[in-house]
Write a protein that holds these residues in place. Structure first.
Motif, short mmCIF file in Angstrom:
data_model
loop_
_atom_site.label_atom_id
_atom_site.label_comp_id
_atom_site.label_asym_id
_atom_site.label_seq_id
_atom_site.Cartn_x
_atom_site.Cartn_y
_atom_site.Cartn_z
N ASP A 1 0.81 -1.21 0.00
CA ASP A 1 0.00 0.00 0.00
C ASP A 1 0.85 1.27 0.00
N LEU B 1 -9.01 5.98 1.12
CA LEU B 1 -8.64 7.07 0.23
C LEU B 1 -8.18 6.54 -1.13
N ARG C 1 -5.95 6.29 -4.62
CA ARG C 1 -4.51 6.38 -4.84
C ARG C 1 -4.22 6.43 -6.34
N TYR D 1 -8.94 15.28 2.91
CA TYR D 1 -9.13 13.83 2.83
C TYR D 1 -10.55 13.43 3.22
N PRO E 1 -5.37 2.98 1.36
CA PRO E 1 -5.38 3.54 0.00
C PRO E 1 -5.86 2.50 -1.00
N ASN F 1 -8.49 1.99 -4.82
CA ASN F 1 -9.44 2.47 -5.82
C ASN F 1 -10.53 1.44 -6.12
#
Length: 516
Positions: A75, A226, A228, A282, A316, A318
């Protein structure tokens, strides 16, 4: 002659003998993950070739050999999550487990480390002999070793946390921890339950969701999830990124970006506003992605953390949130009442039929000090490090411990990172350790060195003072960073990586009591 070409003082066959006769080497290295390999390479570079690497598994490789669950990947960008002086043509920004294991084997073979390694060697006890100034190492197999120096690079993420759930023993399907994924069990077309919502769950769910008939995620606390910047590299770019100068520049830029993020986790005087701006940014990004992918109002509200950014490990990804929106994926937030022979019963009374249950519940790290050391360590005057660390996890610079001469710990207490690459810390620690070993060897009158207690006490006090200014110590949440999940932070360093490097760049013999 290069380090990779230097002959070993002993071939591996020299270690094969009666368990009644200890094998003597100058240095025993415990573990063959990146930190163990780094220690071995640094010893080679200093022409200290009389060492053995002890690996408890059947294969070398540490974390990336053991953690082979679907979707496993690093990560942190691989331009930073790699050894600085060993380039490799990675295929994407965040390398998968298979590529990291290939990189690990590339390192092992490039530096000729297999001949120094022993597999299936689970260490059970280290005992310091005060008369001889030697460490005696016992293993589960019955083989024993004696060594002047011990470098303990056993990983803190090697001891899976398996929750105690009523009825688990009655389940008729397959049940295992993500860290010990059972590849003999096919999950395609099956009903799979994943318990947990941390980093491993966030990787497993998107990796298998489209292949199973139904997936139920039993979600715990909300996480900071979040997006990345991840992408595949073309064939030419893969080569270019390994070239001297270019790879160093890329690494420096990524290193700087990640170390600047430390501002969000440490309360520096005068820049609290900058830290808050980062956290607000964030939070907005997370809210936007939750609004996009999570349509259920109750679940969406549950998934927005009510604690400060960084209190728990940031995830992190998606692919995690899009996977949760798939038609065959359910998310339960009511909690688990128990495991039944057919599946899981939730606290709101639902019985969910399952063929496979996966514990994606992480590792103990330093949250449970009984698990932090997987073997007994006995030092001077009958002292035992295990019992001492259960009460108070202290060390000098996170590497040595007063009362345990010539014992060096990589990834010791308060040397972990919550914002960057752990390999940066490993490189610094192993360099410091090998400097120490060379200093002892240069002075023939010294048999061993022991961290001065006064300096250790000062270091611990300073470290704890710094930790009080971090989100990890002050935010109100449970985390594996902390002793018993809620008490003092025992895993993470309260310093940015640059500070960690500068404070351990040079070994000073005067910091140690000399045993002669």
């Amino acid at each position: 002659m290069s380090a990779s070409e230097q002959p070993a003082t002993r071939e591996i066959s020299a270690y094969a003998g009666s368990p009644l006769l200890p094998h003597h080497v100058e240095t025993v290295i415990i573990g063959t993950g990146f930190s163990g390999l780094l220690a071995a390479i640094r010893l080679q570079k200093k022409h200290c070739n009389d060492f053995v690497l002890l690996e408890r598994s059947a294969e070398l490789g540490g974390t990336w050999q053991v953690n082979s669950y679907p979707g496993a990947e690093v990560d942190v960008p691989t331009s930073l999550y790699c050894i600085s002086f060993i380039p490799y043509p990675f295929r994407k920004s965040f390398a998968p487990q298979s590529e990291l294991l290939a990189y690990t084997n590339h390192i092992i073979d490039r530096f000729g480390l297999r001949k120094h390694a022993r597999t299936n060697q689970t260490v059970t006890r280290l005992a310091f002999d005060e008369r001889e100034c030697l460490w005696h190492v016992e293993t589960e197999s019955g083989e024993r070793y004696s060594a002047r120096f011990v470098i303990d690079s056993s990983g803190v993420l090697a001891n899976p946390h398996i929750p105690i759930i009523k009825g688990a023993e009655t389940f008729k399907g397959a049940l295992f921890h993500s860290g010990h994924w059972d590849h003999s069990v096919a999950y395609e077309g099956k009903r799979v339950g994943v318990i947990g919502s941390g980093c491993s769950a966030a990787q497993i769910v998107p990796a298998i969701a489209a292949k199973v008939s139904r997936l139920t995620l039993f979600m715990g606390k909300a996480q900071w999830i979040l997006p990345r910047s991840d992408r595949q590299y073309g064939a030419v770019e893969r080569v270019v990124r390994t070239l001297p100068g270019i790879r160093h520049l890329i690494r420096l830029l990524v290193f700087t970006f990640y170390d600047m993020r430390f501002i969000a986790f440490r309360r520096y005087p005068g820049i609290s506003g900058v830290s808050q701006l980062m956290k607000d940014h964030y939070r907005r990004r997370l809210q936007e992605h939750l609004d996009k992918y999570i349509k259920d109002d109750t679940l969406r509200q549950h998934m927005l953390p009510d604690y400060e950014l960084g209190c728990r490990r940031v995830i992190p990804t998606n692919t995690y949130l899009p996977a949760l929106s798939l038609a065959n994926v359910d998310v339960d937030i009511s909690g688990i009442e128990g495991i039944t022979p057919q599946g899981i019963r939730t606290k709101d009374g639902k019985d969910i039929p399952l063929d496979i249950i996966v514990y994606a519940t992480g590792y103990f790290a330093y949250s449970n000090m009984k698990k932090a050391l997987t073997f007994q360590v006995d030092g001077l005057d009958g002292r035992n490090l295990n019992s001492e660390w259960e009460k108070e996890a202290v060390s000098y610079k996170g590497i040595t411990v007063s009362g345990y001469p010539n014992y060096f710990k990589v990834n010791g207490p308060n040397t972990g990172t919550g914002h960057s690459s752990q390999i940066s810390y490993m490189e610094v620690a192993t360099d410091y350790i090998v400097q120490a070993i060379c200093a002892v060897k240069r002075d023939k009158s010294i048999k061993a060195i022991d961290a001065r207690r006064d300096l250790q006490d000062t270091y611990v006090a300073n470290m704890r003072g710094k930790m009080q200014k971090t989100v990890w110590q002050n935010a109100t949440c449970t985390a594996f960073y902390r002793k018993n999940m809620t008490e003092e932070v025992t895993s993470l360093s309260p310093e940015p990586v640059t500070g960690f490097i500068l404070s351990r760049k040079w070994f000073r013999l005067s910091d140690y009591r000399q045993l002669k």
